[in-house]
Design an enzyme around this catalytic site. Structure first.
Site, PDB file in Angstrom:
ATOM      1  N   HIS A 248      85.312  -4.455  18.013  1.00  0.00           N
ATOM      2  CA  HIS A 248      84.835  -4.192  17.185  1.00  0.00           C
ATOM      3  C   HIS A 248      83.122  -4.242  17.745  1.00  0.00           C
ATOM      4  CE1 HIS A 248      86.673  -5.321  13.735  1.00  0.00           C
ATOM      5  NE2 HIS A 248      87.152  -6.838  13.612  1.00  0.00           N
TER       6      HIS A 248
ATOM      7  N   ASP B 245      95.409  -4.315  15.854  1.00  0.00           N
ATOM      8  CA  ASP B 245      94.422  -5.626  15.636  1.00  0.00           C
ATOM      9  C   ASP B 245      94.592  -5.849  13.646  1.00  0.00           C
ATOM     10  OD1 ASP B 245      92.356  -8.098  16.749  1.00  0.00           O
ATOM     11  OD2 ASP B 245      92.231  -6.993  14.633  1.00  0.00           O
TER      12      ASP B 245
HETATM   13  N1  Q9C Z   1      85.365 -15.482   8.312  1.00  0.00           N
HETATM   14  C1  Q9C Z   1      88.589 -10.064  15.685  1.00  0.00           C
HETATM   15  O1  Q9C Z   1      90.196 -10.019  14.845  1.00  0.00           O
HETATM   16  N2  Q9C Z   1      84.708 -12.052   9.579  1.00  0.00           N
HETATM   17  N3  Q9C Z   1      87.571  -9.553  14.094  1.00  0.00           N
HETATM   18  C2  Q9C Z   1      85.472 -12.481   9.276  1.00  0.00           C
HETATM   19  C3  Q9C Z   1      86.496 -14.883   7.609  1.00  0.00           C
HETATM   20  C4  Q9C Z   1      84.356 -11.086  10.369  1.00  0.00           C
HETATM   21  C5  Q9C Z   1      87.031 -10.523  13.111  1.00  0.00           C
HETATM   22  C6  Q9C Z   1      85.433 -13.304   7.988  1.00  0.00           C
HETATM   23  C7  Q9C Z   1      86.308 -10.805  11.393  1.00  0.00           C
HETATM   24  C8  Q9C Z   1      86.063 -10.278  12.573  1.00  0.00           C
HETATM   25  C9  Q9C Z   1      89.076  -9.310  17.246  1.00  0.00           C
HETATM   26 ZN    ZN Z   2      91.336  -8.749  13.489  1.00  0.00          ZN
END
Ligand code: Q9C
Ligand code: ZN
Length: 363
Positions: free
Chosen positions: A180, A216
């Site tokens: 990201h 992912d």
């Molecule tokens: N609390 C990766 O898998 N927001 N990043 C999630 C749930 C961010 C995921 C909301 C999700 C990022 C590397």
């Molecule tokens: Zn992810």
């Protein structure tokens, strides 16, 4: 490794003349341990936690996948091949600037340069910088974050170098994750884009064409953006449909690249509740594109948050599906670097990651 002197029946089945996959790992990852991320109106404990890596290491040892080696240090140069120098400087100094305010808890942003605001001037104050250099509030900066983040990039670079030096494959057990993170922004638990840094390293060390396969659960917005106008790095991703899933503002099927990069970006958004058969069919579509590209190597952004019991995701893969993913990637017949991304069903991520890697190795 002592364990390799007495291989299990499973490792005997490996068809690659006694070679096993090396894992690159740094204990420095544990220096990054955010307390909380902002989610739906409250601060919730970080899903991205140090124990994730410990579970993966335990599964690698139990499966006798191969040796675990420390990273080399590559310095700043390969980081700024992908990221803006001012962004790298921000990451490096953010904790010092934050703690100089008298703050002792984690740094988090609270204001962003969205539409109609100046997005071209990095402010001087750390509060402004945190928003300028981020896309969301899921990126706590702690005292050890820079050490962990730079070690994570070195883990990816060391894996990339193993392959330049002749290995068929390697596993970079990166933490924090990276996909990201854009050229000039952190987000979604990611600070430096480890997969992009590794792909650029390959470009700078003899590979003419590099493919990045992002499996992912979330769209790899940072990786896509970094290579969006380039024809030398193909980005292919399958992920939760951004209409209903983070990161919401990138990852749609009509994003195919721009300028020289037109046609070198492939997004395969999938609905909530996607079942294994449908997922594997999309994977085949991505692999066919990569095969047609003529890549010299493939970087796999390996998230296992596609797992049915992942706490923040909505696909339905079971542990038994992950070897199939590994085997289908292996069928490309390309040098392959696996780079750890997400996966938050902590007790299961070791099994699921090792299942991909053993599937790749043919065991
Ligand atoms: N609390 C990766 O898998 N927001 N990043 C999630 C749930 C961010 C995921 C909301 C999700 C990022 C590397
Ligand atoms: Zn992810």
């Amino acid at each position: 490794m002592a364990s390799r002197a007495t291989p299990s029946p499973a490792t005997h089945r490996l068809p690659h003349s006694g070679t096993t996959m090396l894992t690159v790992h740094s204990p420095d990852h544990a220096l990054h341990h955010g307390a909380a991320e902002f989610y739906r109106g409250r601060l919730v404990p970080c899903f991205e936690m140090p124990s994730r890596v410990e579970h993966v290491l335990a599964s690698i040892a139990a499966a006798e996948l191969g040796a675990v080696i420390p990273p080399e240090s590559f310095g700043r140069e390969p980081l700024v091949r992908v990221h803006a120098p001012d962004y790298v400087a921000f990451l490096e100094s953010a904790w010092a600037e934050w703690s100089a305010l008298g703050e002792t808890g984690d740094a988090l942003p609270y204001v962003w340069p969205a539409r109609d605001l100046r997005g071209d001037v990095p402010p001087a104050h750390i509060d402004g910088k945190l928003g300028f250099y981020s896309i969301d509030a899921a990126v706590p900066i702690t005292a050890g974050t820079w050490t962990a983040v730079s070690a994570s990039a070195n883990v990816a670079l060391t894996g990339a170098k193993l392959i330049v030096d002749g290995a068929r494959s390697a596993f970079a057990l990166c933490r924090p994750p990276g996909h990201h993170a854009g050229a000039r922004a952190m987000g979604g638990f990611c600070y430096l884009n480890n997969a992009a840094i590794a792909a650029q390293y390959w470009r700078d060390h003899g590979m003419a064409r590099v493919a990045i396969l992002d499996v992912d659960y979330h769209h790899g917005n940072g990786t896509q953006a970094i290579f969006y106008d380039r024809a030398d790095v193909l980005f292919a991703s399958l992920h939760g449909d951004p209409q209903v899933e983070y990161p919401f503002f990138l990852g749609y099927a009509d994003e195919t690249g721009t300028g020289a990069g037109e046609g070198f970006n492939l997004n395969l958004p999938l609905a909530w509740g996607t079942e294994p058969a449908e997922y594997l069919s999309a994977l085949d579509t991505a692999l066919e594109r990569i095969a047609g590209f003529g890549a010299d190597g493939v970087v796999v952004s390996l998230g296992v948050d596609t797992f049915e019991h992942d706490p923040i995701s909505h696909f339905k893969l079971t542990s038994a599906d992950y070897p199939t993913i590994g085997a289908r990637i292996a069928a490309l017949g390309l040098p392959t670097l696996f780079v750890m991304e997400g996966g938050y069903a902590v007790a299961d991520i070791g099994t699921n990651v090792v299942n991909v890697l053993r599937g790749f190795e043919g065991g």
